[in-house]
Design a protein around this motif. Structure first.
Motif, PDB file in Angstrom:
ATOM      1  N   CYS A   9       0.834  -1.200   0.000  1.00  0.00           N
ATOM      2  CA  CYS A   9       0.000   0.000   0.000  1.00  0.00           C
ATOM      3  C   CYS A   9       0.869   1.251   0.000  1.00  0.00           C
ATOM      4  O   CYS A   9       1.970   1.260   0.563  1.00  0.00           O
ATOM      5  CB  CYS A   9      -0.920   0.008   1.217  1.00  0.00           C
ATOM      6  N   MET A  10       0.357   2.307  -0.623  1.00  0.00           N
ATOM      7  CA  MET A  10       1.058   3.591  -0.675  1.00  0.00           C
ATOM      8  C   MET A  10       0.053   4.732  -0.590  1.00  0.00           C
ATOM      9  O   MET A  10      -1.067   4.594  -1.077  1.00  0.00           O
ATOM     10  CB  MET A  10       1.868   3.688  -1.972  1.00  0.00           C
ATOM     11  N   PRO A  11       0.439   5.873   0.019  1.00  0.00           N
ATOM     12  CA  PRO A  11      -0.487   7.010   0.165  1.00  0.00           C
ATOM     13  C   PRO A  11      -0.549   7.857  -1.099  1.00  0.00           C
ATOM     14  O   PRO A  11      -0.223   9.050  -1.112  1.00  0.00           O
ATOM     15  CB  PRO A  11       0.118   7.783   1.337  1.00  0.00           C
ATOM     16  N   LEU A  12      -0.990   7.213  -2.193  1.00  0.00           N
ATOM     17  CA  LEU A  12      -1.035   7.851  -3.509  1.00  0.00           C
ATOM     18  C   LEU A  12      -2.271   7.370  -4.250  1.00  0.00           C
ATOM     19  O   LEU A  12      -2.916   6.398  -3.853  1.00  0.00           O
ATOM     20  CB  LEU A  12       0.198   7.463  -4.342  1.00  0.00           C
ATOM     21  N   THR A  13      -2.563   8.011  -5.379  1.00  0.00           N
ATOM     22  CA  THR A  13      -3.510   7.451  -6.333  1.00  0.00           C
ATOM     23  C   THR A  13      -2.709   6.646  -7.353  1.00  0.00           C
ATOM     24  O   THR A  13      -1.483   6.817  -7.485  1.00  0.00           O
ATOM     25  CB  THR A  13      -4.290   8.555  -7.060  1.00  0.00           C
ATOM     26  N   THR A  14      -3.382   5.794  -8.099  1.00  0.00           N
ATOM     27  CA  THR A  14      -2.669   5.008  -9.105  1.00  0.00           C
ATOM     28  C   THR A  14      -2.088   5.893 -10.198  1.00  0.00           C
ATOM     29  O   THR A  14      -1.039   5.578 -10.777  1.00  0.00           O
ATOM     30  CB  THR A  14      -3.602   3.955  -9.735  1.00  0.00           C
ATOM     31  N   GLU A  15      -2.729   7.022 -10.490  1.00  0.00           N
ATOM     32  CA  GLU A  15      -2.188   7.922 -11.508  1.00  0.00           C
ATOM     33  C   GLU A  15      -0.941   8.636 -10.997  1.00  0.00           C
ATOM     34  O   GLU A  15       0.020   8.857 -11.744  1.00  0.00           O
ATOM     35  CB  GLU A  15      -3.255   8.931 -11.933  1.00  0.00           C
ATOM     36  N   ALA A 162       5.171  19.092   1.665  1.00  0.00           N
ATOM     37  CA  ALA A 162       4.612  20.442   1.744  1.00  0.00           C
ATOM     38  C   ALA A 162       3.605  20.678   0.629  1.00  0.00           C
ATOM     39  O   ALA A 162       2.637  21.421   0.792  1.00  0.00           O
ATOM     40  CB  ALA A 162       5.743  21.469   1.660  1.00  0.00           C
ATOM     41  N   LYS A 163       3.796  20.004  -0.508  1.00  0.00           N
ATOM     42  CA  LYS A 163       2.914  20.208  -1.665  1.00  0.00           C
ATOM     43  C   LYS A 163       1.554  19.550  -1.476  1.00  0.00           C
ATOM     44  O   LYS A 163       0.511  20.131  -1.807  1.00  0.00           O
ATOM     45  CB  LYS A 163       3.590  19.675  -2.921  1.00  0.00           C
ATOM     46  N   THR A 164       1.535  18.325  -0.935  1.00  0.00           N
ATOM     47  CA  THR A 164       0.273  17.584  -0.812  1.00  0.00           C
ATOM     48  C   THR A 164      -0.272  17.561   0.610  1.00  0.00           C
ATOM     49  O   THR A 164      -1.435  17.208   0.811  1.00  0.00           O
ATOM     50  CB  THR A 164       0.453  16.131  -1.277  1.00  0.00           C
ATOM     51  N   GLY A 165       0.570  17.890   1.595  1.00  0.00           N
ATOM     52  CA  GLY A 165       0.130  17.824   2.987  1.00  0.00           C
ATOM     53  C   GLY A 165       0.058  16.409   3.532  1.00  0.00           C
ATOM     54  O   GLY A 165      -0.522  16.172   4.593  1.00  0.00           O
ATOM     55  N   PRO A 179      -5.412   9.860  -0.122  1.00  0.00           N
ATOM     56  CA  PRO A 179      -5.751   8.689  -0.934  1.00  0.00           C
ATOM     57  C   PRO A 179      -4.872   7.496  -0.577  1.00  0.00           C
ATOM     58  O   PRO A 179      -3.839   7.649   0.085  1.00  0.00           O
ATOM     59  CB  PRO A 179      -5.476   9.171  -2.360  1.00  0.00           C
ATOM     60  N   ILE A 180      -5.262   6.317  -1.047  1.00  0.00           N
ATOM     61  CA  ILE A 180      -4.454   5.121  -0.832  1.00  0.00           C
ATOM     62  C   ILE A 180      -4.603   4.197  -2.038  1.00  0.00           C
ATOM     63  O   ILE A 180      -5.661   4.151  -2.677  1.00  0.00           O
ATOM     64  CB  ILE A 180      -4.863   4.397   0.470  1.00  0.00           C
ATOM     65  N   MET A 181      -3.543   3.504  -2.363  1.00  0.00           N
ATOM     66  CA  MET A 181      -3.551   2.534  -3.457  1.00  0.00           C
ATOM     67  C   MET A 181      -2.770   1.316  -3.017  1.00  0.00           C
ATOM     68  O   MET A 181      -2.073   1.326  -1.999  1.00  0.00           O
ATOM     69  CB  MET A 181      -2.911   3.121  -4.717  1.00  0.00           C
TER      70      MET A 181
END
Length: 207
Positions: A9-15, A162-165, A179-181
């Motif tokens: 798992c990662m704190p990102l979207t798939t894009e 800093a960009k995404t918080g 988000p999470i993926m």
């Protein structure tokens, strides 16, 4: 053959991950080349699949003699390479690895990227192996890694964007982070050499 499934798992979207993946592959290739063992691109071309549609096929030779443990270096040539063939139909990819002097050795990896927290079962639609292989959840923040791979500025337990918080990641982060993926990887390792098969297949999965 030893088959295992890994879920990361990662704190990102798939894009977002798609962009990061391209950057990471490029960075890793440059780092390895500077150490005297490079990545040689043999083929890089468009590829059309009847099921997955338009994608890209790449073939690379990865020179990594120094990465082997001592017992493996004792039985291998001083210079050898691993061939990586990859079919990218993001968010689904296939990677195959073979060795230049071991015709009975191969690694096959199927990967699916999903916008979830790793709770999709039988995502590869392989009913015949469901229940017959181990599933491991890998935690990018709290799983132990060798000290030589640890970089404090990149540690998810301390890094804050800093960009995404987003970040830093705390215990149990995957249960409440958005988000999470999840990167689902079905990994098959095969080494058909009597006396070494189990040892080599277990070693590859450990790495």
């Amino acid at each position: 053959m030893l088959v295992k499934e890994y879920r990361i798992c990662m704190p990102l979207t798939t894009e977002e991950y798609r962009v990061g993946q391209l950057y990471t592959i490029s960075k890793h290739s440059r780092q390895e080349s500077r150490r005297g063992e490079g990545v040689e691109v043999v083929r890089n071309q468009p590829h059309q699949d009847p099921v997955h549609g338009a994608g890209r096929f790449t073939e690379k030779r990865v020179h990594l003699s120094s990465k082997l443990p001592g017992w493996a270096r004792a039985v291998t040539p001083r210079i050898f390479y691993v061939t990586e063939k990859a079919w990218n139909y993001y968010p689904y990819t296939i990677s195959e690895y073979t060795c230049s002097f071991l015709p009975k050795f191969s690694i096959h990896i199927e990967t699916k990227y999903e916008d979830d927290c790793g709770d999709s079962e039988n995502i590869f639609r392989r009913d015949k192996i469901l229940g017959d292989h181990e599933v491991s959840f890998l935690d990018i923040a709290f799983d132990e890694i060798p000290e030589r791979y640890h970089h404090s500025m990149e540690d998810p337990r301390f890094f804050s964007s800093a960009k995404t918080g987003r970040g830093p990641l705390r215990e149990g982060w995957h249960r409440h982070t958005q988000p999470i993926m999840c990167s689902y990887k079905l990994v098959s390792v095969q080494f058909e050499v009597w006396g070494l098969q189990a040892r080599v297949e277990q070693f590859v999965h450990k790495v």
